[in-house]
Design a protein around this motif. Structure first.
Motif, mmCIF file in Angstrom:
data_model
loop_
_atom_site.group_PDB
_atom_site.id
_atom_site.type_symbol
_atom_site.label_atom_id
_atom_site.label_comp_id
_atom_site.label_asym_id
_atom_site.label_seq_id
_atom_site.Cartn_x
_atom_site.Cartn_y
_atom_site.Cartn_z
ATOM 1 N N ASN A 79 0.819 -1.219 0.000
ATOM 2 C CA ASN A 79 0.000 0.000 0.000
ATOM 3 C C ASN A 79 0.851 1.266 0.000
ATOM 4 O O ASN A 79 0.368 2.366 0.234
ATOM 5 N N GLN A 80 2.126 1.057 -0.271
ATOM 6 C CA GLN A 80 3.039 2.187 -0.233
ATOM 7 C C GLN A 80 2.876 3.056 -1.478
ATOM 8 O O GLN A 80 2.892 2.541 -2.601
ATOM 9 N N GLN A 81 2.711 4.344 -1.284
ATOM 10 C CA GLN A 81 2.512 5.232 -2.426
ATOM 11 C C GLN A 81 3.815 5.952 -2.769
ATOM 12 O O GLN A 81 4.421 6.571 -1.906
ATOM 13 N N ASP A 90 2.995 14.961 -14.534
ATOM 14 C CA ASP A 90 1.601 15.381 -14.694
ATOM 15 C C ASP A 90 0.658 14.609 -13.771
ATOM 16 O O ASP A 90 -0.561 14.733 -13.873
ATOM 17 N N GLY A 91 1.215 13.757 -12.897
ATOM 18 C CA GLY A 91 0.373 13.055 -11.935
ATOM 19 C C GLY A 91 -0.148 11.720 -12.433
ATOM 20 O O GLY A 91 -0.838 11.022 -11.697
ATOM 21 N N ASP A 105 0.012 2.393 -10.209
ATOM 22 C CA ASP A 105 -1.399 2.751 -10.338
ATOM 23 C C ASP A 105 -1.591 4.238 -10.075
ATOM 24 O O ASP A 105 -0.622 4.996 -9.991
ATOM 25 N N ASP A 106 -2.836 4.646 -9.951
ATOM 26 C CA ASP A 106 -3.132 6.078 -9.847
ATOM 27 C C ASP A 106 -2.529 6.732 -8.615
ATOM 28 O O ASP A 106 -2.364 7.941 -8.567
ATOM 29 N N GLN A 107 -2.209 5.922 -7.597
ATOM 30 C CA GLN A 107 -1.637 6.512 -6.387
ATOM 31 C C GLN A 107 -0.147 6.239 -6.273
ATOM 32 O O GLN A 107 0.430 6.377 -5.196
ATOM 33 N N GLU A 279 -10.471 0.714 -10.192
ATOM 34 C CA GLU A 279 -9.696 1.956 -10.074
ATOM 35 C C GLU A 279 -9.146 2.396 -11.429
ATOM 36 O O GLU A 279 -9.072 3.587 -11.725
ATOM 37 N N ALA A 280 -8.770 1.407 -12.246
ATOM 38 C CA ALA A 280 -8.228 1.730 -13.566
ATOM 39 C C ALA A 280 -9.285 2.403 -14.448
ATOM 40 O O ALA A 280 -8.969 3.162 -15.355
#
Lengths: 327, 329
Positions: A79-81, A90-91, A105-107, A279-280
């Motif tokens: 769960n490490q971001q 650009d995130g 993934d997104d995070q 989430e995708a």
């Protein structure tokens, strides 16, 4: 030749399901009796597709168990971001290769590590659900088939009702009442709706078995209903129950992933394949980060495919005469 | 046939009644008291005052059998199920039936089109496989069927979106498929089809896989029968033998399975609506979880179950037409 005969009886016994064949005495070395289990196992071993699938499943199981190893090798917690190295300027998630073999993934979490951890949930739910479902279904099917009358009517009606309520909709309702999903809820819902098919199959079998002479013999010896049901009848339906259980595992895995995809299954941040695919899809993220959609999907697809081929092989091994689902 | 019909309809009513009891127990019984029931009904933003009003309005303090009667038949000013009322949705402040009226056509369009495609694909591939067993075509369909049988609906839907919507539009500049949405048939029939093609494919392909195998084995059984040999001996064309004489008998197990799978179809519709953002019944139901808006979910459970029960009766009638033996017992 006698050897052929013994082999033939062994197979015959298996197909009609008259229980285990006793081992032949040591003296007759050539004519070795083989139990139906042994025969089934040997047939399964000759099935190349089934063996390959079994190996793939084994690899998936090892990945699930060794998920922390993936985490420690990559150095990325589940769960490490990694908002700096895992996300681009650009995130958006970073792609395949480099520090993240399957991208992020997104995070900014490692997709590979999360897929490995996600295998745990899928396998756990698949196996546990299938075991519970089959147990409930077998017991109720036995009771309905053997006891008949009122029990049969009641079980039959409950089966009708469970088949009339769309299971996913009921899962939605239950999640709403419970205020969110959990792994227990997922297993409960799946078992609640899965048992009826097992019960129907077992009931049908029991209906014909209970008319056999040996059941009459057992009854005339004074055996009670429960004894007859579980000691005399059950061993004769167990092969079919096992076949059904093995085909139920991929079904449960797909259902579990579906519930997670609808956000009524295992809750975030737990790594779960269905959850990752959900989430995708959020905000059309898969359009810029295809790996985030494709890899969890592949993991899911390979797993269900392997279980389906193996399950089909198991069915074939136990009952070679039955029409295979897939050749 | 008349007697068969009556018995089948009575059975359907019994199942429906049991469904209402199951739904009632699930939604209206809570060990921690009427307040928590009201909280589910009131929606996420309900105030304590509103909750007390809900308890009063719906009589949640009354004995359960009375509550069930109100739910089934209705109370003054509040029509129950038998009078076509599904209660009030407190979150949106309108009757549940209004919400369902808007959502139902979408789910219906999706389910009808998908099941036509699904049966057509399943039957066609199954028959082609059965006519030439172990041929290349047979193996091809088998592989395809196994692949899609293992494919979760939402994975297929998203992959179709990724390829046919996104890649086609951005990379090939072919804007053939829209990403999402729904256009009513009455508004523009062409756009209706256009928007529904990908959802239909998603829902149909996954389910068709099992029917490929089912119709293959069923057709193979039938083609081995004596009367098929007779039909061939009469000099009928192979096409006529297979499609006239064979298909009718081969259809019965498929029709039975289709009846069982109708409930699955509704489930698939929920997922497909979610993937393609179509605001049908399933979409509304999932939406309602986030709003803690149970009246909508309760209404959808009842309506969808009723649809399955009715569709099952229709399936049984078709079955009785195909196979006259079932009318007798």
């Amino acid at each position: 030749m006698t050897i052929g005969n013994v082999g033939a009886t062994g197979e015959l016994d298996l197909v009609t399901g008259t229980g285990p064949v006793e081992e032949a005495p040591e003296a007759a070395k050539v004519i070795q009796g083989r139990s139906p289990w042994r025969l089934a196992y040997e047939r399964l071993r000759r099935d190349r597709a089934a063996v390959i699938s079994a190996v793939i499943i084994l690899i998936i199981v090892v990945c699930a168990i060794a998920a922390p190893v993936f985490a420690s090798i990559t150095g990325h917690g589940v769960n490490q971001q990694f908002r700096v190295i895992g996300l681009k300027a650009d995130g958006f998630p970073t792609g395949v290769g480099g520090k993240f073999p399957l991208g992020t993934d997104d995070q900014g979490r490692d997709v590979l590590v999360r897929i490995a951890y996600g295998a745990r949930v899928s396998l756990l739910v698949g196996v546990v659900t299938s075991a519970i479902t089959v147990t409930i279904g077998a017991i109720l099917g036995l009771m309905a088939g053997y006891l008949g009358r009122t029990v049969d009517t009641i079980v039959g009606r409950i089966i009708d009702v469970t088949l009339s309520i769309p299971f996913l909709l009921f899962a939605v309702a239950l999640a709403a009442v419970e205020g969110g999903g959990s792994i227990t809820l997922v297993i409960t819902v799946l078992a609640l709706f899965g048992w009826s098919s097992v019960a129907r199959i077992v009931r049908g079998q029991v209906l014909s078995i209970r008319e056999r002479e040996y059941i009459e013999a057992a009854r005339s010896l004074g055996a009670g209903s429960w004894r007859i049901m579980f000691i005399d009848i059950f061993p004769n339906v167990i092969a079919q129950v096992i076949v059904y259980a093995s085909l139920l595992i991929p079904l449960s895995i797909v259902s579990e992933a579906t519930l997670s995809y609808l956000s009524i299954g295992v809750q975030p941040p737990t790594a779960d394949w269905g959850q990752m695919i959900f989430e995708a899809q959020q905000g059309g993220l898969y359009q810029v980060a295809w790996w985030f959609l494709v890899f969890p999907s592949l993991a899911l697809l390979i797993t269900t495919l392997a279980f389906n081929i193996l399950g089909d092989g198991v069915r074939d091994a136990f009952d070679p005469r039955a029409d295979r689902l897939f050749v | 046939m008349g007697r068969f019909l009556v018995r089948r309809i009575l059975q359907g009513l019994l199942v429906m009644w049991l469904v209402t009891i199951a739904a009632f127990c699930l939604f209206f019984i809570d060990p921690s008291g009427p307040m928590s029931v009201a909280r589910r009904i009131g929606g996420r933003q309900a105030t304590t005052q509103q909750l007390h009003r809900i308890i009063h309005d719906l009589g949640l303090n009354q004995p359960l059998y009375k509550q069930y009667w109100h739910f089934l038949w209705g109370a003054p000013g509040r029509p129950g199920l038998l009078q076509g009322g599904l209660g009030r949705d407190y979150y949106f402040g309108e009757p549940v039936t209004h919400i369902l009226y808007q959502a139902a056509p979408i789910t219906f369009s999706l389910a009808i089109g998908a099941s036509v495609l699904w049966l057509a694909m399943g039957l066609a591939s199954g028959i082609l496989s059965a006519v030439r067993p172990r041929s290349f075509l047979d193996r091809f369909f088998t592989t395809i069927a196994l692949f899609f049988y293992s494919m979760p609906t939402f994975v297929l839907g998203l992959l179709l979106l990724l390829i046919f919507y996104f890649d086609f539009t951005t990379k090939l500049h072919l804007a053939w498929f829209p990403a999402a949405g729904y256009v009513a048939f009455s508004h523009n029939p062409w756009e209706w089809v256009h928007h529904l093609i990908l959802p239909w494919m998603t829902l149909a392909v996954v389910s068709a896989a099992a029917y490929t195998r089912l119709s293959r084995s069923s057709m193979l059984d039938v083609l081995g029968e004596d009367y098929i040999r007779t039909a061939r001996a009469k000099g009928l064309t192979e096409r006529r033998v297979v499609l006239r004489h064979g298909l009718r008998a081969a259809l019965t197990p498929i029709v039975t399975q289709f009846g069982i799978d109708l409930a699955v179809l509704i489930g698939g519709a929920i997922v497909t609506e979610q993937v393609f953002s179509m605001q049908g019944l399933g979409f509304e139901a999932v939406q309602a979880i986030n709003n803690q808006d149970l009246p909508v979910i309760l209404g959808i459970v009842i309506v969808a179950s009723a649809a399955v029960v009715i569709a099952n009766i229709v399936v049984d009638i078709i079955y009785a037409v195909l196979d006259p033996r079932v009318r007798l017992n």
